[in-house]
Design a protein around this motif. Structure first.
Motif, PDB file in Angstrom:
ATOM      1  N   ALA A  30       8.904  -6.313   1.023  1.00 36.63           N
ATOM      2  CA  ALA A  30       9.841  -5.262   1.782  1.00 36.63           C
ATOM      3  C   ALA A  30      11.156  -5.400   1.145  1.00 36.63           C
ATOM      4  O   ALA A  30      11.484  -6.609   0.815  1.00 36.63           O
ATOM      5  CB  ALA A  30       9.820  -5.476   3.027  1.00 36.63           C
ATOM      6  N   HIS A  31      11.648  -4.505   0.871  1.00 35.49           N
ATOM      7  CA  HIS A  31      13.137  -4.634   0.300  1.00 35.49           C
ATOM      8  C   HIS A  31      13.938  -2.918   0.816  1.00 35.49           C
ATOM      9  O   HIS A  31      13.531  -2.082   0.474  1.00 35.49           O
ATOM     10  CB  HIS A  31      13.322  -4.486  -1.049  1.00 35.49           C
ATOM     11  N   GLY A  32      15.126  -3.527   1.573  1.00 33.50           N
ATOM     12  CA  GLY A  32      15.625  -2.286   2.216  1.00 33.50           C
ATOM     13  C   GLY A  32      14.849  -1.414   2.956  1.00 33.50           C
ATOM     14  O   GLY A  32      14.148  -2.051   4.137  1.00 33.50           O
ATOM     15  N   ARG A  33      14.782  -0.163   2.787  1.00 33.67           N
ATOM     16  CA  ARG A  33      14.066   0.869   3.552  1.00 33.67           C
ATOM     17  C   ARG A  33      12.375   0.887   3.530  1.00 33.67           C
ATOM     18  O   ARG A  33      11.817   1.177   4.256  1.00 33.67           O
ATOM     19  CB  ARG A  33      14.556   2.245   3.456  1.00 33.67           C
ATOM     20  N   PHE A  34      11.993   0.237   2.157  1.00 34.52           N
ATOM     21  CA  PHE A  34      10.950   0.303   1.871  1.00 34.52           C
ATOM     22  C   PHE A  34       9.905  -0.716   1.733  1.00 34.52           C
ATOM     23  O   PHE A  34      10.487  -1.905   1.592  1.00 34.52           O
ATOM     24  CB  PHE A  34      10.961   1.113   0.291  1.00 34.52           C
ATOM     25  N   VAL A  80      -1.535   9.892   2.682  1.00 38.84           N
ATOM     26  CA  VAL A  80      -1.098   9.152   3.806  1.00 38.84           C
ATOM     27  C   VAL A  80      -1.090   7.580   3.236  1.00 38.84           C
ATOM     28  O   VAL A  80      -2.141   7.330   2.383  1.00 38.84           O
ATOM     29  CB  VAL A  80      -1.962   9.127   4.916  1.00 38.84           C
ATOM     30  N   PRO A  81      -0.157   6.769   3.219  1.00 42.13           N
ATOM     31  CA  PRO A  81      -0.051   5.496   2.491  1.00 42.13           C
ATOM     32  C   PRO A  81      -1.021   4.653   3.277  1.00 42.13           C
ATOM     33  O   PRO A  81      -1.308   4.854   4.374  1.00 42.13           O
ATOM     34  CB  PRO A  81       1.287   5.007   2.744  1.00 42.13           C
ATOM     35  N   GLY A  82      -1.760   4.030   2.568  1.00 42.86           N
ATOM     36  CA  GLY A  82      -2.652   2.958   3.047  1.00 42.86           C
ATOM     37  C   GLY A  82      -4.039   3.475   2.937  1.00 42.86           C
ATOM     38  O   GLY A  82      -5.151   2.993   3.462  1.00 42.86           O
ATOM     39  N   THR A  83      -4.269   4.813   2.265  1.00 40.12           N
ATOM     40  CA  THR A  83      -5.539   5.133   2.078  1.00 40.12           C
ATOM     41  C   THR A  83      -5.861   5.553   0.450  1.00 40.12           C
ATOM     42  O   THR A  83      -5.108   5.239  -0.230  1.00 40.12           O
ATOM     43  CB  THR A  83      -5.706   6.739   2.629  1.00 40.12           C
ATOM     44  N   GLY A  84      -7.220   5.306   0.347  1.00 45.29           N
ATOM     45  CA  GLY A  84      -7.624   5.521  -1.020  1.00 45.29           C
ATOM     46  C   GLY A  84      -8.232   4.206  -1.657  1.00 45.29           C
ATOM     47  O   GLY A  84      -8.038   3.261  -1.048  1.00 45.29           O
ATOM     48  N   ASP A 101       7.338   4.659   2.260  1.00 45.36           N
ATOM     49  CA  ASP A 101       8.584   4.844   3.692  1.00 45.36           C
ATOM     50  C   ASP A 101       7.559   4.744   4.621  1.00 45.36           C
ATOM     51  O   ASP A 101       6.876   5.617   5.100  1.00 45.36           O
ATOM     52  CB  ASP A 101       9.331   6.134   3.593  1.00 45.36           C
ATOM     53  N   LEU A 102       7.885   3.472   5.332  1.00 39.23           N
ATOM     54  CA  LEU A 102       6.826   3.318   6.632  1.00 39.23           C
ATOM     55  C   LEU A 102       7.237   4.254   7.748  1.00 39.23           C
ATOM     56  O   LEU A 102       6.218   4.763   8.621  1.00 39.23           O
ATOM     57  CB  LEU A 102       6.678   2.005   6.941  1.00 39.23           C
ATOM     58  N   CYS A 107       4.686   8.166   0.425  1.00 40.52           N
ATOM     59  CA  CYS A 107       5.255   7.570  -0.904  1.00 40.52           C
ATOM     60  C   CYS A 107       6.438   7.914  -1.376  1.00 40.52           C
ATOM     61  O   CYS A 107       6.530   9.407  -1.522  1.00 40.52           O
ATOM     62  CB  CYS A 107       4.144   7.603  -1.768  1.00 40.52           C
ATOM     63  N   ALA A 108       7.475   7.259  -1.601  1.00 46.44           N
ATOM     64  CA  ALA A 108       8.889   7.680  -1.741  1.00 46.44           C
ATOM     65  C   ALA A 108       9.478   7.499  -3.307  1.00 46.44           C
ATOM     66  O   ALA A 108      10.451   8.070  -3.769  1.00 46.44           O
ATOM     67  CB  ALA A 108       9.784   6.856  -1.037  1.00 46.44           C
TER      68      ALA A 108
END
Length: 218
Positions: A30-34, A80-84, A101-102, A107-108
């Motif tokens: 993790a770093h900052g917002r992301f 959606v993050p966490g899929t695939g 971006d949780l 994905c940002a």
């Protein structure tokens, strides 16, 4: 569809979304917002789509076959993050992590440490539309330094920016990189030759994590 496959996918997604540390299968921090993490195949597709718009390609200059066109671009960016499934990088000379971006569940952008034209390590990246012009470039490039110095064991890393790309230059400087001399030009993937600004960051004591090493670094 039975409940078991759905439960399996949801469990997998929860595990991926919660992953905050490196292991042999990938990097995560993790770093900052992301949250920056080795992407799944779908997350990587979303990140590529986020850099495929004309405004980004003005500076990135990818080969036409790498640019995602509409309507697939908008569809990929809804991943959606966490899929695939797990993703295997097509470039053995690059370590890529996607910026997630949780809070927004998207994905940002993407940042990498890769082999430059001279073979030395460079960092670079880009943000998806909606994240540009908001000061997040500093976080993106700072994450590239974290990846280089704290995960890959690199004491020095450089970054290039096209002369005239003021936003990128300011973000690199804000992340802590300093202007240095370098080759006056560099070549984008599509063959366009650009005038270059160069930046560099050094640390005395780099570290390696438990994640996969970059084989091209030796």
């Amino acid at each position: 569809m039975s409940a078991q496959p759905l439960l399996s996918r949801l469990t997998r997604r929860g595990r991926l979304m919660a992953k905050r540390s490196c292991d042999r299968r990938g990097h995560a921090f993790a770093h900052g917002r992301f949250l920056f993490r080795t992407p799944t195949a779908w997350e990587y597709a979303a990140a590529v789509a986020g850099g495929s718009d004309p405004a980004a390609q003005r500076w990135l200059g990818w080969l036409p076959g790498s640019v995602v066109a509409e309507p697939m671009r908008a569809e990929a960016m809804r991943v959606v993050p966490g899929t695939g499934p797990e993703w295997t990088t097509p470039d053995p000379h690059s370590v890529d992590v996607v910026a997630i971006d949780l809070a927004a569940g998207r994905c940002a952008g993407l940042v990498s440490v890769h082999a430059g034209e001279d073979g030395g390590p460079e960092t670079g990246g880009y943000l998806a539309p909606g994240y540009r012009g908001r000061g997040f470039g500093r976080e993106l490039f700072a994450a590239g330094l974290v990846l280089a110095h704290g995960h890959l064991g690199l004491a020095r890393v450089r970054a290039g920016a096209e002369v005239g790309n003021v936003a990128s230059g300011r973000s690199l400087a804000a992340a802590g990189l300093r202007r240095v001399s370098g080759p006056p030009r560099y070549t984008l993937p599509d063959g366009r030759v650009c005038q270059a600004w160069w930046f560099q960051h050094d640390v005395p004591w780099p570290d390696r994590c438990e994640g996969p090493p970059a084989s091209w670094l030796g």
